[in-house]
Design a protein around this motif. Sequence first.
Motif, PDB file in Angstrom:
ATOM      1  N   ALA A 208       0.845  -1.221  -0.046  1.00 21.01           N
ATOM      2  CA  ALA A 208       0.282  -0.129  -0.061  1.00 21.01           C
ATOM      3  C   ALA A 208       0.845   1.471  -0.034  1.00 21.01           C
ATOM      4  CB  ALA A 208      -0.960   0.042   1.446  1.00 21.01           C
ATOM      5  N   TYR A 209       0.180   2.215  -0.698  1.00 24.27           N
ATOM      6  CA  TYR A 209       1.284   3.210  -0.947  1.00 24.27           C
ATOM      7  C   TYR A 209       0.158   4.755  -0.341  1.00 24.27           C
ATOM      8  CZ  TYR A 209       4.011   6.819  -3.358  1.00 24.27           C
ATOM      9  OH  TYR A 209       4.894   8.150  -3.611  1.00 24.27           O
ATOM     10  N   LEU A 210       0.460   5.251   0.695  1.00 22.75           N
ATOM     11  CA  LEU A 210      -0.384   6.584   1.001  1.00 22.75           C
ATOM     12  C   LEU A 210       0.711   7.767   1.121  1.00 22.75           C
ATOM     13  CD1 LEU A 210      -2.023   4.484   3.935  1.00 22.75           C
ATOM     14  CD2 LEU A 210      -3.158   5.823   2.037  1.00 22.75           C
ATOM     15  N   THR A 211       0.632   8.572   0.442  1.00 23.20           N
ATOM     16  CA  THR A 211       1.464   9.955   0.276  1.00 23.20           C
ATOM     17  C   THR A 211       0.474  10.975   0.496  1.00 23.20           C
ATOM     18  OG1 THR A 211       3.361  11.158  -0.780  1.00 23.20           O
ATOM     19  CG2 THR A 211       1.672  10.078  -2.148  1.00 23.20           C
ATOM     20  N   ASP A 212       1.060  12.137   0.930  1.00 24.78           N
ATOM     21  CA  ASP A 212       0.757  13.534   1.126  1.00 24.78           C
ATOM     22  C   ASP A 212      -0.771  13.419   1.931  1.00 24.78           C
ATOM     23  OD1 ASP A 212       2.388  13.766  -0.798  1.00 24.78           O
ATOM     24  OD2 ASP A 212       1.627  15.820  -1.313  1.00 24.78           O
ATOM     25  N   PHE A 213      -0.866  12.956   2.978  1.00 29.64           N
ATOM     26  CA  PHE A 213      -2.136  12.911   3.826  1.00 29.64           C
ATOM     27  C   PHE A 213      -1.724  13.377   5.413  1.00 29.64           C
ATOM     28  CE2 PHE A 213      -0.611   9.137   5.003  1.00 29.64           C
ATOM     29  CZ  PHE A 213      -1.075   8.517   6.167  1.00 29.64           C
ATOM     30  N   SER A 214      -2.563  13.694   6.002  1.00 25.40           N
ATOM     31  CA  SER A 214      -2.791  14.242   7.294  1.00 25.40           C
ATOM     32  C   SER A 214      -3.638  13.276   8.288  1.00 25.40           C
ATOM     33  CB  SER A 214      -3.052  15.690   7.646  1.00 25.40           C
ATOM     34  OG  SER A 214      -4.290  16.037   6.878  1.00 25.40           O
ATOM     35  N   GLU A 215      -4.819  12.730   7.651  1.00 29.59           N
ATOM     36  CA  GLU A 215      -5.672  11.761   8.357  1.00 29.59           C
ATOM     37  C   GLU A 215      -6.208  10.760   7.247  1.00 29.59           C
ATOM     38  OE1 GLU A 215      -8.874  13.881  10.263  1.00 29.59           O
ATOM     39  OE2 GLU A 215      -7.565  15.206  11.183  1.00 29.59           O
ATOM     40  N   ILE A 216      -6.599   9.709   8.010  1.00 29.68           N
ATOM     41  CA  ILE A 216      -7.422   8.652   7.303  1.00 29.68           C
ATOM     42  C   ILE A 216      -8.673   8.223   8.153  1.00 29.68           C
ATOM     43  CG2 ILE A 216      -7.402   5.982   6.340  1.00 29.68           C
ATOM     44  CD1 ILE A 216      -4.043   6.176   6.831  1.00 29.68           C
ATOM     45  N   PRO A 217      -9.616   8.168   7.389  1.00 33.47           N
ATOM     46  CA  PRO A 217     -11.214   8.072   7.941  1.00 33.47           C
ATOM     47  C   PRO A 217     -10.923   6.364   8.576  1.00 33.47           C
ATOM     48  CG  PRO A 217     -11.333   8.841   5.880  1.00 33.47           C
ATOM     49  CD  PRO A 217      -9.784   8.608   5.931  1.00 33.47           C
ATOM     50  N   ASP A 218     -11.714   6.341   9.847  1.00 41.18           N
ATOM     51  CA  ASP A 218     -11.618   5.211  10.402  1.00 41.18           C
ATOM     52  C   ASP A 218     -12.026   3.799   9.631  1.00 41.18           C
ATOM     53  OD1 ASP A 218     -10.405   6.413  12.883  1.00 41.18           O
ATOM     54  OD2 ASP A 218     -12.668   6.458  13.683  1.00 41.18           O
ATOM     55  N   GLU A 219     -12.946   4.277   8.594  1.00 42.15           N
ATOM     56  CA  GLU A 219     -13.586   2.991   8.056  1.00 42.15           C
ATOM     57  C   GLU A 219     -12.664   2.483   6.923  1.00 42.15           C
ATOM     58  OE1 GLU A 219     -15.211   7.208   6.191  1.00 42.15           O
ATOM     59  OE2 GLU A 219     -14.820   6.134   8.334  1.00 42.15           O
ATOM     60  N   GLU A 220     -11.552   3.621   6.512  1.00 46.13           N
ATOM     61  CA  GLU A 220     -10.468   2.962   5.517  1.00 46.13           C
ATOM     62  C   GLU A 220      -9.422   1.902   6.060  1.00 46.13           C
ATOM     63  OE1 GLU A 220     -10.883   4.262   1.965  1.00 46.13           O
ATOM     64  OE2 GLU A 220     -12.449   4.323   3.074  1.00 46.13           O
ATOM     65  N   TYR A 221      -9.291   2.063   7.316  1.00 46.69           N
ATOM     66  CA  TYR A 221      -8.201   0.969   8.091  1.00 46.69           C
ATOM     67  C   TYR A 221      -8.272  -0.293   7.673  1.00 46.69           C
ATOM     68  CZ  TYR A 221      -6.111   4.963  10.318  1.00 46.69           C
ATOM     69  OH  TYR A 221      -5.355   6.222  10.674  1.00 46.69           O
ATOM     70  N   PRO A 222      -9.794  -0.905   7.605  1.00 43.73           N
ATOM     71  CA  PRO A 222      -9.617  -2.267   7.238  1.00 43.73           C
ATOM     72  C   PRO A 222      -9.171  -2.962   5.722  1.00 43.73           C
ATOM     73  CG  PRO A 222     -11.745  -1.737   8.024  1.00 43.73           C
ATOM     74  CD  PRO A 222     -10.866  -0.518   8.161  1.00 43.73           C
ATOM     75  N   LYS A 223      -9.154  -1.596   4.844  1.00 42.91           N
ATOM     76  CA  LYS A 223      -8.325  -1.948   3.388  1.00 42.91           C
ATOM     77  C   LYS A 223      -6.924  -1.936   3.767  1.00 42.91           C
ATOM     78  CE  LYS A 223     -12.002   1.019   1.598  1.00 42.91           C
ATOM     79  NZ  LYS A 223     -12.388   2.202   0.777  1.00 42.91           N
ATOM     80  N   LEU A 224      -6.500  -1.831   5.028  1.00 41.83           N
ATOM     81  CA  LEU A 224      -5.164  -1.971   5.028  1.00 41.83           C
ATOM     82  C   LEU A 224      -4.470  -2.993   5.942  1.00 41.83           C
ATOM     83  CD1 LEU A 224      -4.663   2.066   5.479  1.00 41.83           C
ATOM     84  CD2 LEU A 224      -3.796   0.610   3.692  1.00 41.83           C
ATOM     85  N   THR A 225      -5.134  -4.008   6.138  1.00 43.66           N
ATOM     86  CA  THR A 225      -4.735  -5.120   6.978  1.00 43.66           C
ATOM     87  C   THR A 225      -3.923  -6.083   6.085  1.00 43.66           C
ATOM     88  OG1 THR A 225      -6.847  -6.450   6.496  1.00 43.66           O
ATOM     89  CG2 THR A 225      -6.899  -4.996   8.354  1.00 43.66           C
ATOM     90  N   ASP A 226      -2.896  -6.925   6.990  1.00 44.48           N
ATOM     91  CA  ASP A 226      -1.964  -7.903   6.339  1.00 44.48           C
ATOM     92  C   ASP A 226      -1.353  -7.400   5.396  1.00 44.48           C
ATOM     93  OD1 ASP A 226      -3.411  -9.778   8.261  1.00 44.48           O
ATOM     94  OD2 ASP A 226      -5.059  -9.854   6.642  1.00 44.48           O
ATOM     95  N   LEU A 227      -0.621  -5.938   5.458  1.00 47.73           N
ATOM     96  CA  LEU A 227       0.336  -5.732   4.372  1.00 47.73           C
ATOM     97  C   LEU A 227       1.707  -6.164   4.629  1.00 47.73           C
ATOM     98  CD1 LEU A 227      -0.694  -1.778   4.345  1.00 47.73           C
ATOM     99  CD2 LEU A 227      -1.061  -3.662   2.603  1.00 47.73           C
ATOM    100  N   GLU A 228       2.359  -6.514   3.520  1.00 50.07           N
ATOM    101  CA  GLU A 228       3.831  -6.804   3.492  1.00 50.07           C
ATOM    102  C   GLU A 228       4.418  -5.701   3.741  1.00 50.07           C
ATOM    103  OE1 GLU A 228       7.314  -8.902   3.711  1.00 50.07           O
ATOM    104  OE2 GLU A 228       5.414  -9.785   3.740  1.00 50.07           O
ATOM    105  N   VAL A 229       4.347  -4.639   2.682  1.00 47.88           N
ATOM    106  CA  VAL A 229       4.881  -3.379   2.856  1.00 47.88           C
ATOM    107  C   VAL A 229       3.794  -2.177   2.756  1.00 47.88           C
ATOM    108  CG1 VAL A 229       6.240  -1.843   1.497  1.00 47.88           C
ATOM    109  CG2 VAL A 229       6.926  -3.963   1.744  1.00 47.88           C
ATOM    110  N   LEU A 230       3.949  -1.244   3.627  1.00 49.13           N
ATOM    111  CA  LEU A 230       3.239   0.032   3.642  1.00 49.13           C
ATOM    112  C   LEU A 230       4.426   1.275   3.421  1.00 49.13           C
ATOM    113  CD1 LEU A 230       0.878   1.745   4.225  1.00 49.13           C
ATOM    114  CD2 LEU A 230       1.635   1.839   6.652  1.00 49.13           C
ATOM    115  N   VAL A 231       4.177   2.118   2.356  1.00 53.10           N
ATOM    116  CA  VAL A 231       4.648   3.357   2.036  1.00 53.10           C
ATOM    117  C   VAL A 231       4.004   4.490   2.696  1.00 53.10           C
ATOM    118  CG1 VAL A 231       5.817   4.536   0.483  1.00 53.10           C
ATOM    119  CG2 VAL A 231       5.911   2.212   0.173  1.00 53.10           C
ATOM    120  N   ILE A 232       4.423   5.184   3.401  1.00 49.50           N
ATOM    121  CA  ILE A 232       3.669   6.183   3.983  1.00 49.50           C
ATOM    122  C   ILE A 232       4.287   7.392   4.078  1.00 49.50           C
ATOM    123  CG2 ILE A 232       4.197   5.383   6.364  1.00 49.50           C
ATOM    124  CD1 ILE A 232       1.452   5.893   7.454  1.00 49.50           C
ATOM    125  N   ASP A 233       3.583   8.560   4.000  1.00 47.94           N
ATOM    126  CA  ASP A 233       4.074  10.147   4.202  1.00 47.94           C
ATOM    127  C   ASP A 233       4.702  10.315   5.562  1.00 47.94           C
ATOM    128  OD1 ASP A 233       3.103  12.902   3.147  1.00 47.94           O
ATOM    129  OD2 ASP A 233       2.962  13.139   5.242  1.00 47.94           O
TER     130      ASP A 233
END
Length: 250
Positions: free
Chosen positions: A162-187
């Motif tokens: 998953a790739y998440l750049t240029d952000f300050s907040e993630i809505p709570d309902e989006e976190y289930p889409k980010l489970t079981d990641l091998e690699v997270l790229v984040i701002d």
Amino acid sequence: MKILFLGTGTSTGVPQIACQCKVCQSNEAKDKRLRSSVLVSVGEVNILIDCGPDFRQQALKYNVSKIDGILLTHEHYDHVSGLDELRPLREADVYAEKRVLDILKSDMPYIFCARPYPGAPDIRLREIKENETLLIKNIEIQPIRATHYHLPVLGFRINNFAYLTDFSEIPDEEYPKLTDLEVLVIDALRTFPHHAHLTLEQALEQVDKINPKRAYFIHMSHDMGLHDEVQKSLPENVFLSYDGLELNLV
């Protein structure tokens, strides 16, 4: 799947023009950062995330000769202004939200008008709709909603990346889409607060919450500090990315 970091810097890049700080004056290659973009290769399919003002330099440096689709996180100049450089690659499919597509049409009319300027890149615009997955050459991509101050932006999940750049907040309902990641790229912009980006501390809090196997920070400014010094302070599964870094995922 292979992830190639084409650029890992913020909108001004590193070194920053006219700056004499120790990071901008560093001779260490990992302290030189072009504007942020990654190339995701799944088998023979190449997917570019964002296409900023350094794209020509990045494509030449890393031998990018084929792109099957371009995902745009949002409309800011450092993420879209390289689209004109796609001319030598012939056709290109660009995927973004309707708001972003409308801004591209307005800002680059010579490409997107009814009669494009001869020689303009052949770009086909594809709308991303919220909460709908999309396919690029049978590769499934899950958009992730986030906010960049007050601006809605998108991150993307491809398989276990998953790739998440240029952000300050993630809505709570989006976190289930980010489970079981091998690699997270984040701002992670810098060490002190910013209204639209995560600080180093905030990025580490997001990593703890999302809990990927590995996390890599991106979109860093010179205010993050020297790469090698900051890396020593991070948990063993968290890394500062750098231009040219390659990751191979199963």
